[in-house]
Write a protein that holds these residues in place. Structure first.
Motif, PDB file in Angstrom:
ATOM      1  N   ALA A  82       0.799  -1.229   0.000  1.00  0.00           N
ATOM      2  CA  ALA A  82       0.000   0.000   0.000  1.00  0.00           C
ATOM      3  C   ALA A  82       0.831   1.279   0.000  1.00  0.00           C
ATOM      4  N   PRO A  83       1.930   1.360   0.728  1.00  0.00           N
ATOM      5  CA  PRO A  83       2.709   2.606   0.676  1.00  0.00           C
ATOM      6  C   PRO A  83       3.214   2.950  -0.727  1.00  0.00           C
ATOM      7  N   LEU A  84       3.355   1.952  -1.574  1.00  0.00           N
ATOM      8  CA  LEU A  84       3.809   2.218  -2.941  1.00  0.00           C
ATOM      9  C   LEU A  84       2.680   2.687  -3.854  1.00  0.00           C
ATOM     10  N   PHE A  85       1.457   2.275  -3.574  1.00  0.00           N
ATOM     11  CA  PHE A  85       0.362   2.531  -4.502  1.00  0.00           C
ATOM     12  C   PHE A  85      -0.694   3.512  -3.994  1.00  0.00           C
ATOM     13  N   CYS A  86      -0.881   3.603  -2.703  1.00  0.00           N
ATOM     14  CA  CYS A  86      -1.936   4.471  -2.164  1.00  0.00           C
ATOM     15  C   CYS A  86      -1.454   5.926  -2.104  1.00  0.00           C
ATOM     16  N   SER A  87      -2.350   6.833  -2.435  1.00  0.00           N
ATOM     17  CA  SER A  87      -2.014   8.254  -2.376  1.00  0.00           C
ATOM     18  C   SER A  87      -2.111   8.756  -0.942  1.00  0.00           C
ATOM     19  N   SER A  88      -1.737  10.002  -0.744  1.00  0.00           N
ATOM     20  CA  SER A  88      -1.767  10.573   0.605  1.00  0.00           C
ATOM     21  C   SER A  88      -3.201  10.799   1.088  1.00  0.00           C
ATOM     22  N   GLN A  89      -4.163  10.863   0.169  1.00  0.00           N
ATOM     23  CA  GLN A  89      -5.560  11.070   0.553  1.00  0.00           C
ATOM     24  C   GLN A  89      -6.239   9.769   0.961  1.00  0.00           C
ATOM     25  N   ALA A  90      -5.810   8.664   0.360  1.00  0.00           N
ATOM     26  CA  ALA A  90      -6.412   7.355   0.655  1.00  0.00           C
ATOM     27  C   ALA A  90      -5.300   6.429   1.124  1.00  0.00           C
ATOM     28  N   THR A  91      -5.135   6.349   2.419  1.00  0.00           N
ATOM     29  CA  THR A  91      -3.980   5.620   2.958  1.00  0.00           C
ATOM     30  C   THR A  91      -4.310   4.262   3.556  1.00  0.00           C
ATOM     31  N   GLU A  92      -5.559   3.955   3.755  1.00  0.00           N
ATOM     32  CA  GLU A  92      -5.954   2.695   4.396  1.00  0.00           C
ATOM     33  C   GLU A  92      -6.113   1.601   3.340  1.00  0.00           C
ATOM     34  N   PRO A  93      -5.227   0.575   3.334  1.00  0.00           N
ATOM     35  CA  PRO A  93      -5.353  -0.484   2.333  1.00  0.00           C
ATOM     36  C   PRO A  93      -6.431  -1.496   2.710  1.00  0.00           C
ATOM     37  N   MET A  94      -7.061  -2.043   1.681  1.00  0.00           N
ATOM     38  CA  MET A  94      -8.084  -3.065   1.878  1.00  0.00           C
ATOM     39  C   MET A  94      -8.029  -4.014   0.679  1.00  0.00           C
ATOM     40  N   VAL A  95      -7.960  -5.301   0.950  1.00  0.00           N
ATOM     41  CA  VAL A  95      -7.973  -6.297  -0.124  1.00  0.00           C
ATOM     42  C   VAL A  95      -9.354  -6.926  -0.144  1.00  0.00           C
ATOM     43  N   VAL A  96      -9.995  -6.876  -1.314  1.00  0.00           N
ATOM     44  CA  VAL A  96     -11.358  -7.389  -1.473  1.00  0.00           C
ATOM     45  C   VAL A  96     -11.318  -8.557  -2.437  1.00  0.00           C
ATOM     46  N   SER A  97     -11.997  -9.631  -2.074  1.00  0.00           N
ATOM     47  CA  SER A  97     -12.088 -10.774  -2.986  1.00  0.00           C
ATOM     48  C   SER A  97     -13.478 -10.800  -3.608  1.00  0.00           C
ATOM     49  N   ASP A  98     -13.495 -10.972  -4.923  1.00  0.00           N
ATOM     50  CA  ASP A  98     -14.746 -11.089  -5.674  1.00  0.00           C
ATOM     51  C   ASP A  98     -14.787 -12.477  -6.295  1.00  0.00           C
ATOM     52  N   THR A  99     -15.829 -13.230  -5.981  1.00  0.00           N
ATOM     53  CA  THR A  99     -15.977 -14.578  -6.516  1.00  0.00           C
ATOM     54  C   THR A  99     -17.055 -14.580  -7.581  1.00  0.00           C
ATOM     55  N   PHE A 100     -16.718 -15.150  -8.736  1.00  0.00           N
ATOM     56  CA  PHE A 100     -17.634 -15.213  -9.872  1.00  0.00           C
ATOM     57  C   PHE A 100     -17.925 -16.662 -10.210  1.00  0.00           C
ATOM     58  N   HIS A 101     -19.168 -16.924 -10.583  1.00  0.00           N
ATOM     59  CA  HIS A 101     -19.578 -18.262 -11.029  1.00  0.00           C
ATOM     60  C   HIS A 101     -20.048 -18.121 -12.469  1.00  0.00           C
ATOM     61  N   ASP A 102     -19.467 -18.920 -13.351  1.00  0.00           N
ATOM     62  CA  ASP A 102     -19.908 -18.906 -14.751  1.00  0.00           C
ATOM     63  C   ASP A 102     -19.846 -20.324 -15.307  1.00  0.00           C
ATOM     64  N   SER A 103     -19.982 -20.455 -16.611  1.00  0.00           N
ATOM     65  CA  SER A 103     -20.015 -21.790 -17.226  1.00  0.00           C
ATOM     66  C   SER A 103     -18.681 -22.522 -17.106  1.00  0.00           C
TER      67      SER A 103
END
Length: 131
Positions: free
Chosen positions: A30-51
């Motif tokens: 996060a320190p490499l990618f987050c800006s000074s305005q948005a400093t709190e990192p969060m990892v979100v997992s999205d699960t998809f179901h398809d054919s």
């Protein structure tokens, strides 16, 4: 050469850690990618179901005050983590190799036997007596 190849091999296996074991490791980048305005990192997992089956995507978000949200993706944090794993593994193997070579006893050169002459040298009496 073996140190580098070991580091690369361990780095390749490190794909398993951020994807299957600990996806939250992306928060460390996060320190490499987050800006000074948005400093709190969060990892979100999205699960998809398809054919084709079920797939899960992980995304690093940077969250800030007043609803500021930036999507940093997962590819760049994954590349940074892979690079860090390779550097750490290579450094550890290099240090272990250096430590091993310093602690090994120094082997002496083989002792050479005394010089040997002919089995039955011809000895004259002149060699023993002086005139």
């Amino acid at each position: 050469m073996t140190t580098l190849s070991t580091g690369l091999l361990v780095g390749a296996f490190s794909f398993v850690v951020p994807v299957a074991i600990w996806p939250g490791e992306a928060k460390l980048t996060a320190p490499l990618f987050c800006s000074s305005q948005a400093t709190e990192p969060m990892v979100v997992s999205d699960t998809f179901h398809d054919s084709e089956g079920t797939s899960t995507n992980y995304t690093l978000y940077c969250v800030g005050d007043h609803g500021i949200l930036t999507n940093e993706g997962f590819a760049l944090p994954m590349l940074v983590m892979l690079t860090a794993h390779i550097v750490i593994a290579t450094t550890l193997v290099l240090l272990a190799t250096l430590f091993k070579t310093r602690t090994e006893p120094v082997r002496d050169r083989p002792v050479q036997g005394p010089l040997q002459s002919e089995p039955n040298p011809h000895i004259s009496t002149e060699d023993y007596f002086e005139y």
